[in-house]
Each structure stands twice: as structure tokens, then as C-alpha cells.
Design an enzyme around this catalytic site. Sequence first.
Site, PDB file in Angstrom:
ATOM      1  N   LYS A  25      -1.313  -9.385   2.554  1.00  8.79           N
ATOM      2  CA  LYS A  25      -0.580  -8.975   3.754  1.00  8.79           C
ATOM      3  C   LYS A  25      -1.457  -8.018   4.548  1.00  8.79           C
ATOM      4  O   LYS A  25      -2.168  -7.198   3.952  1.00  8.79           O
ATOM      5  CB  LYS A  25       0.743  -8.296   3.395  1.00  8.79           C
ATOM      6  CG  LYS A  25       1.509  -7.764   4.628  1.00  8.79           C
ATOM      7  CD  LYS A  25       2.944  -7.414   4.326  1.00  8.79           C
ATOM      8  CE  LYS A  25       3.146  -6.075   3.698  1.00  8.79           C
ATOM      9  NZ  LYS A  25       2.637  -4.931   4.485  1.00  8.79           N
ATOM     10  N   ASP A  47      -1.167  -6.069  -0.447  1.00 10.73           N
ATOM     11  CA  ASP A  47      -1.527  -5.493   0.856  1.00 10.73           C
ATOM     12  C   ASP A  47      -3.032  -5.264   0.964  1.00 10.73           C
ATOM     13  O   ASP A  47      -3.647  -4.750   0.021  1.00 10.73           O
ATOM     14  CB  ASP A  47      -0.859  -4.126   1.019  1.00 10.73           C
ATOM     15  CG  ASP A  47       0.365  -4.167   1.909  1.00 10.73           C
ATOM     16  OD1 ASP A  47       0.559  -5.167   2.627  1.00 10.73           O
ATOM     17  OD2 ASP A  47       1.132  -3.187   1.879  1.00 10.73           O
ATOM     18  N   GLU A  75       9.253  -4.509  10.226  1.00 10.65           N
ATOM     19  CA  GLU A  75       9.664  -3.205   9.700  1.00 10.65           C
ATOM     20  C   GLU A  75      10.291  -2.345  10.788  1.00 10.65           C
ATOM     21  O   GLU A  75       9.719  -2.168  11.875  1.00 10.65           O
ATOM     22  CB  GLU A  75       8.457  -2.468   9.076  1.00 10.65           C
ATOM     23  CG  GLU A  75       8.863  -1.105   8.512  1.00 10.65           C
ATOM     24  CD  GLU A  75       7.878  -0.497   7.528  1.00 10.65           C
ATOM     25  OE1 GLU A  75       6.881  -1.153   7.161  1.00 10.65           O
ATOM     26  OE2 GLU A  75       8.124   0.653   7.129  1.00 10.65           O
ATOM     27  N   GLU A 115      -1.413  -5.610   8.423  1.00 10.60           N
ATOM     28  CA  GLU A 115      -0.585  -5.085   9.506  1.00 10.60           C
ATOM     29  C   GLU A 115      -1.210  -5.382  10.864  1.00 10.60           C
ATOM     30  O   GLU A 115      -2.437  -5.309  11.005  1.00 10.60           O
ATOM     31  CB  GLU A 115      -0.415  -3.564   9.347  1.00 10.60           C
ATOM     32  CG  GLU A 115       0.326  -3.181   8.078  1.00 10.60           C
ATOM     33  CD  GLU A 115       0.550  -1.686   7.959  1.00 10.60           C
ATOM     34  OE1 GLU A 115       0.253  -0.932   8.912  1.00 10.60           O
ATOM     35  OE2 GLU A 115       1.031  -1.264   6.890  1.00 10.60           O
ATOM     36  N   ASP A 131       0.835  -1.203   0.000  1.00 11.66           N
ATOM     37  CA  ASP A 131       0.000   0.000   0.000  1.00 11.66           C
ATOM     38  C   ASP A 131       0.876   1.263   0.000  1.00 11.66           C
ATOM     39  O   ASP A 131       0.373   2.379  -0.134  1.00 11.66           O
ATOM     40  CB  ASP A 131      -1.013  -0.003   1.153  1.00 11.66           C
ATOM     41  CG  ASP A 131      -0.348  -0.032   2.512  1.00 11.66           C
ATOM     42  OD1 ASP A 131       0.879  -0.216   2.579  1.00 11.66           O
ATOM     43  OD2 ASP A 131      -1.065   0.123   3.524  1.00 11.66           O
ATOM     44  N   SER A 132       2.202   1.073   0.084  1.00  5.75           N
ATOM     45  CA  SER A 132       3.135   2.188  -0.149  1.00  5.75           C
ATOM     46  C   SER A 132       2.906   2.771  -1.542  1.00  5.75           C
ATOM     47  O   SER A 132       3.355   3.889  -1.818  1.00  5.75           O
ATOM     48  CB  SER A 132       4.586   1.719   0.000  1.00  5.75           C
ATOM     49  OG  SER A 132       4.827   0.586  -0.810  1.00  5.75           O
TER      50      SER A 132
HETATM   51  O1  KIV Z   1       3.536  -1.150   1.655  1.00  9.81           O
HETATM   52  C1  KIV Z   1       4.701  -1.583   1.615  1.00  9.81           C
HETATM   53  O2  KIV Z   1       5.482  -1.299   0.697  1.00  9.81           O
HETATM   54  C2  KIV Z   1       5.138  -2.445   2.708  1.00  9.81           C
HETATM   55  C3  KIV Z   1       6.599  -2.751   2.788  1.00  9.81           C
HETATM   56  C4  KIV Z   1       7.313  -1.562   3.283  1.00  9.81           C
HETATM   57  C5  KIV Z   1       6.883  -3.946   3.587  1.00  9.81           C
HETATM   58  O3  KIV Z   1       4.357  -2.841   3.511  1.00  9.81           O
END
Ligand code: KIV
Length: 272
Positions: free
Chosen positions: A118, A88, A187, A120, A49-50
Site C-alpha cells: 500500500k 505499507d 481515510e 499513500e 506503518d501505524s
Molecule cells: O498504517 C495504517 O494502519 C493505515 C490504516 C490506518 C489504513 O494506513
Amino acid sequence: MSKHGPIRRRTAPDIAARKGGEPIVSLTAYAASTAALADPHCDFLLVGDSVGMVVHGYPSTLPVSLDLMILHGQAVMRGSEQALVVVDLPFGSYEGGPEAAFTGAARVLAETGCGAVKLEGGDHMAETVAFLVARGIPVMAHVGLTPQAVNTLGGYRAQGREREQWERIEADARAVADAGAFSIVLEAVVEPLARRITEAVAIPTIGIGASAACDGQILVIDDMLGLTPRVAKFVKRYGRLGEHAEAAIAAYASEVRARHFPADEHTYAPSA
Ligand code: KIV
């Protein structure tokens, strides 16, 4: 299809089986073009989600929607063929409870064809992880600095600098591992804690700013390619693509301003 048949993509169990073995290589990917470049070298690609900050210019990952993640997940699937693709779950799409998480995660798997999601969070997400895994959705967990919780964490700070935090972060990692996650992103976790967690859990730990004590590493692709102007201090830049791109754009602009249109040399002639 090659004459040897289709290449089998790596799966979540393939990644889980790498615990304590050859380090796991991973990068984020958001587009088909960069996914194609990274795919031959990576065990898994994370559609993080970055993407919201890196590609769309948001100030945090919080505005990212499920639809946006699905769009980028589809692009990365089209650009890759052998890496496991993990997508994510964005902020607000899974914290409401296991059923809400299942609805979002099932859409991600069905509409992108990716192999895992993924999410969090540690102990408070364990029930959700178990719920998803029991229903056929492989889950990568993410503990330590969890950017979706930036407002409660008070910023993007390294985690575990104070020893008193270690027990809670380790308990988070153990909880999601016990709940059935196939691997965990750690992280911005200090090295001794990353080592402790890596030794404590039976699934691979994937570090980002969490030292070589982890079972693998992930970096944001734009950061390691040198496309982003500012990066966290743990990031090594393996390229200077931003500088090269800017020089190429400047060269193009100055040629056009000098009325040297590159197309002049290969211009179409009217047919006789
Ligand atoms: O969103 C992302 O890019 C991440 C990584 C930093 C692990 O969760």
C-alpha cells in the site's frame, strides 16, 4: 498441510472482485500472535506503518523504515494463513519515483511473501502505481487523510469537510484506480464524498472513519481491542483489553510484593 491441501490465501484480484458485494473486513496486524487471531475473520490484514506509532511509540509514521516494515510483514505472514497480507511502503521509500518505489516494493514482496503493498497519495502517485502494477506488484492506494503527509496537511484532520475539496479528492481516487490499484483506503473522508468516490471507481473502497458507504472497513487492531488509551471518535471499541491487561499486571505485582510467587505452587524439586 491439512488433508485437503494447503489453504489458498486471498489475493489482490480476490479483493478487487468484491466491489459492490459482501463488505470487505480488514484490520491492521503487526505481530504473528494477533495476526493469528484476526486471520480467520479478515479478508486482508494490513501491516500498516501505524506500527511506528502503535508499537514503537513514535509520534508519527514518518520515522518508520522499510526494514521495520519487512520485519513486521514477516511476522504477520507467519501468523496468518488465509487473509491477503498487504504491507505499507513507509515514508521516503517510494516518493522519489517509480524506480525507487519498485526497488522497495520488490524487497517487501520478496522478503515477506505478502501479496500486495500500500502507498499513500492520489494523482501524483498514479504513474508509480501503474509502474508497479505493470511489473507484478499489486498496489492498494490510500487517499483522503494520508498520515505520511501530516506536515503538509497541517494535522490529522478529516478530509472533504469543505465541498471545494471534493473534486480534488475524487480526482485522486479516480487517478489511482485508473492507474491499476486493486483497492483504495479512504481515510477520514466525510460520508457523502466517500459514497461519491465508491460509486465513481470500479475498485473497492476501504474506509477508516469514512462511513458505511465504502465497500469495506479497516481499523487499527489495538484501537478496536481497547489497547490504546485514546482513539479517534469514529472508532468503536469491541474489547477492553487494555483495562484487563492492566488489572492482570497489577494483580501479579501485588502477589509478588506479598512474596506469593505463583511458582511456589508448582516449584521444581531437586532430584533425589
Ligand atoms: O498504517 C495504517 O494502519 C493505515 C490504516 C490506518 C489504513 O494506513
